[in-house]
Design a protein around this motif. Structure first.
Motif, short mmCIF file in Angstrom:
data_model
loop_
_atom_site.label_atom_id
_atom_site.label_comp_id
_atom_site.label_asym_id
_atom_site.label_seq_id
_atom_site.Cartn_x
_atom_site.Cartn_y
_atom_site.Cartn_z
N ASP A 280 0.83 -1.20 0.00
CA ASP A 280 0.00 0.00 0.00
C ASP A 280 0.87 1.25 0.00
O ASP A 280 2.07 1.20 0.26
CB ASP A 280 -1.02 0.00 1.15
CG ASP A 280 -0.41 0.05 2.54
OD1 ASP A 280 0.40 0.95 2.82
OD2 ASP A 280 -0.77 -0.82 3.38
N GLN A 281 0.22 2.38 -0.30
CA GLN A 281 0.94 3.63 -0.51
C GLN A 281 -0.03 4.78 -0.28
O GLN A 281 -1.20 4.69 -0.64
CB GLN A 281 1.49 3.66 -1.94
CG GLN A 281 2.19 4.92 -2.35
CD GLN A 281 2.39 4.98 -3.86
OE1 GLN A 281 1.51 4.57 -4.63
NE2 GLN A 281 3.51 5.49 -4.30
N GLN A 400 5.22 6.54 -9.87
CA GLN A 400 5.74 5.29 -10.44
C GLN A 400 5.17 4.08 -9.71
O GLN A 400 4.72 3.11 -10.33
CB GLN A 400 7.28 5.28 -10.35
CG GLN A 400 7.91 3.99 -10.86
CD GLN A 400 9.41 3.94 -10.58
OE1 GLN A 400 9.96 4.78 -9.87
NE2 GLN A 400 10.08 2.93 -11.12
N ALA A 401 5.17 4.13 -8.39
CA ALA A 401 4.65 3.01 -7.61
C ALA A 401 3.13 2.93 -7.70
O ALA A 401 2.55 1.83 -7.72
CB ALA A 401 5.08 3.15 -6.16
N MET A 402 2.47 4.08 -7.78
CA MET A 402 1.01 4.12 -7.83
C MET A 402 0.47 3.39 -9.05
O MET A 402 -0.62 2.80 -9.00
CB MET A 402 0.58 5.60 -7.86
CG MET A 402 -0.89 5.85 -7.69
SD MET A 402 -1.25 7.64 -7.76
CE MET A 402 -0.46 8.24 -6.27
N PHE A 409 -4.24 1.47 -1.98
CA PHE A 409 -4.13 2.75 -1.28
C PHE A 409 -4.39 2.57 0.21
O PHE A 409 -5.29 1.83 0.62
CB PHE A 409 -5.09 3.78 -1.87
CG PHE A 409 -4.65 4.31 -3.19
CD1 PHE A 409 -3.60 5.20 -3.28
CD2 PHE A 409 -5.25 3.88 -4.37
CE1 PHE A 409 -3.17 5.67 -4.50
CE2 PHE A 409 -4.83 4.33 -5.60
CZ PHE A 409 -3.78 5.24 -5.67
N GLY A 410 -3.57 3.23 1.01
CA GLY A 410 -3.75 3.27 2.45
C GLY A 410 -3.32 4.63 2.95
O GLY A 410 -2.30 5.17 2.51
N GLN A 449 -8.06 -0.15 -6.91
CA GLN A 449 -6.99 -0.15 -5.92
C GLN A 449 -7.48 0.34 -4.55
O GLN A 449 -6.78 0.17 -3.56
CB GLN A 449 -5.83 0.69 -6.44
CG GLN A 449 -5.07 -0.01 -7.56
CD GLN A 449 -4.16 0.89 -8.37
OE1 GLN A 449 -4.27 0.93 -9.60
NE2 GLN A 449 -3.28 1.60 -7.71
N MET A 450 -8.68 0.93 -4.50
CA MET A 450 -9.27 1.37 -3.24
C MET A 450 -10.32 0.40 -2.71
O MET A 450 -10.75 0.52 -1.56
CB MET A 450 -9.95 2.72 -3.44
CG MET A 450 -9.05 3.86 -3.85
SD MET A 450 -10.08 5.31 -4.20
CE MET A 450 -8.82 6.53 -4.57
#
Length: 531
Positions: A280-281, A400-402, A409-410, A449-450
């Motif tokens: 997560d990011q 880039q990571a997204m 997502f966090g 991603q959410m």
């Protein structure tokens, strides 16, 4: 008759598919019908013409473990569309405890989780029952924290566990899993987790894997030893059979930027070899945690109280300062980011409220002291209850990571007087800045991603997607206007563009405002009596 009918929206189902034109009917807390509902009526009708309709957002990294029971504070999460949160992060949380370890953790966690008074629980089951009796604005799930388990077995000692202690820790993890935890967490920069070796990680992960749980981990280094730290937890996952999730993925400091690509390639390689790994990011270039995290690990043996005693010793202060300058064997925020990028987010007392929003460098200049001494003094004066924001990176690396398919997502949101803006802004920021403005992601990708992707990680079978029969956790938002407004200087501004949020079939946000309704539930692991 439906309880709620949402009409005319562009429905994104959480899988990454393009939108479809459909109505949604909700009855008894569930998604009762999805399609053309012209023949149906709802007690409440919501016109979503021109709006997006999607599953409620699942926040895979939060620190709401105590304040989720205070909807007057916690509702900032549902305002941005978050309907489910994963508690128990970083191996440092509130259960299991004993009457002996409880005071240690109450002091240790004040700066991170806040303070709600006495903790009327010991076991994970006790804690989840406490939450089940509370007014929750959203749903919550729990990871059993490595540190709490280790403390029950061996305190805050800086040593390897014996075989008997390893066995006992695994048993405690398994008990917590049976009581409803969905996995185990560790934070290998935080005491006492930082004292654990790989053999210990393997044992606690075996405890989670035995009950189909996940391992969610803040790796031992996100800077100079980032790749080695990833390899450590990958090997623990491989040997234990657990699925692996990396918390708040980043590479700290300019000297380590190239490690973003190396780390992503490593995770791709492990996926190809059969390891289920995700990360997560948060969509910001700064992190946030307690100020004591800047200290080297040897300072944390025996817990927060003893750490504060040591900080008053001039000789120990000089040793810490040398570590700040030269030691790469721990997560050295000072060396990697500098005092000017370490900003005070919140303190416990009015005495030091003036420093919230100031960097350590600025405080030191005003007090005419060495920056390290300014930080040490503040920790002592606040008894450790100080949180910080640390600016660590560049936006192109975050993007880039997204875009990586393993990303979720966090928010890693921490409450405070002047918190990181991610507390109020994470999900609207993704939808506004990174979908609409920069087009880093498509809208279906971001929603997946959410929603659907974190549901897969957590093995949620009845949330995370829009499917008939699932729980009605739903977000209605305007893709053209949704945006975060919170900033580092003014972080308490609510987002815009989130029109309606439904939690378990009940409207929690309408016309962008919290309704005061608390319909959240505790979600225990499958087979343990889910609420």
């Amino acid at each position: 008759m439906m309880d709620i009918v949402i009409r005319n929206g562009q429905v994104y189902d959480g899988t990454g598919n393009p939108w479809m034109k459909a109505d949604i009917g909700i009855r008894s807390g569930k998604l009762a019908a999805i399609g053309d509902l012209k023949g149906e009526q709802g007690r409440t009708e919501i016109d979503a013409e021109g709006l997006a309709v999607c599953p409620g957002f699942i926040d895979t990294h939060v620190h709401s473990d105590l304040l989720c029971t205070k909807p007057d504070i916690h509702h900032v999460k549902v305002l941005q569309g978050v309907t489910t949160e994963l508690l128990g992060q970083d191996g440092i949380s509130v259960a299991p405890v004993s009457e002996h370890t409880k005071p240690l953790w109450q002091q240790q966690l004040r700066g991170l989780n806040g303070d709600i008074g006495d903790w009327p629980w010991n076991s994970v089951d006790d804690y989840l029952r406490f939450l089940e009796q509370a007014d929750l604005s959203g749903n919550v799930m729990y990871l059993v924290p490595h540190g709490a388990v280790r403390t029950l077995v061996m305190g805050f000692e800086d040593r390897k566990a014996t075989p008997e202690e390893l066995s006992r820790m695994r048993e405690l993890v398994e008990l917590a899993m049976r009581e409803g935890a969905v996995g185990v967490s560790s934070g290998l920069v935080y005491p006492p987790n930082v004292f654990a070796d790989q053999a210990e990680l393997i044992e606690i992960c075996k405890g989670a894997a035995a009950y189909n749980g996940c391992f969610v981990v803040h790796v031992r280094s996100e800077s100079s030893r980032f790749i080695e730290a990833l390899e450590e937890v990958i090997e623990a996952a491989r040997q234990s059979g657990v699925r692996l999730h990396i918390s708040h993925f980043k590479a700290i400091g300019g000297a380590n930027r190239h490690k973003f690509a190396d780390a992503l390639a490593l995770m791709d390689k492990e996926r190809a070899n059969g390891l289920e790994i995700t990360f997560d990011q948060y969509p910001y270039m700064a992190g946030s945690t307690v100020l004591q995290t800047i200290l080297p690990p040897w300072m944390h043996e025996e817990g927060a109280a003893q750490c504060l005693v040591r900080l008053a010793d001039p000789e120990i202060r000089e040793r810490i300062k040398r570590d700040f300058l030269h030691n790469d064997n721990f997560e050295n925020w000072v060396k990697n980011c500098g005092w000017g990028n370490i900003v005070i987010a919140s303190v416990a007392s009015e005495r030091n409220r003036q420093w919230e929003g100031s960097s350590i460098a600025e405080i030191a200049l005003l007090k005419q002291v060495d920056p390290a001494d300014a930080a040490f003094d503040l920790m002592i004066e606040e008894q450790g209850a100080v949180s910080m924001v640390v600016h660590w990176g560049e936006e192109e690396d975050v993007m880039q990571a997204m875009k990586h398919p393993l990303q979720l997502f966090g928010s890693d949101s921490i409450f405070g007087s002047k918190p990181h803006p991610r507390l109020y802004g994470t999900y609207p920021r993704v939808l506004g800045r990174y979908v609409r403005e920069l087009q880093t992601l498509s809208l279906p990708q971001a929603i997946r991603q959410m929603t659907g992707a974190p549901a897969q990680l957590l093995r949620l079978k009845d949330r995370g997607l829009l499917r008939e029969g699932m729980f009605a956790d739903v977000v209605v938002f305007d893709p053209q206007t949704v945006a975060d407004r919170s900033t580092y200087s003014n972080p308490l501004l609510e987002p815009v563009g989130i029109a309606c949020v439904i939690v378990n079939g009940t409207i929690a946000v309408r016309n962008g405002a919290f309704t005061g309704v608390t319909a959240g539930r505790v979600i225990r692991a499958a087979g343990t009596g889910s609420a």
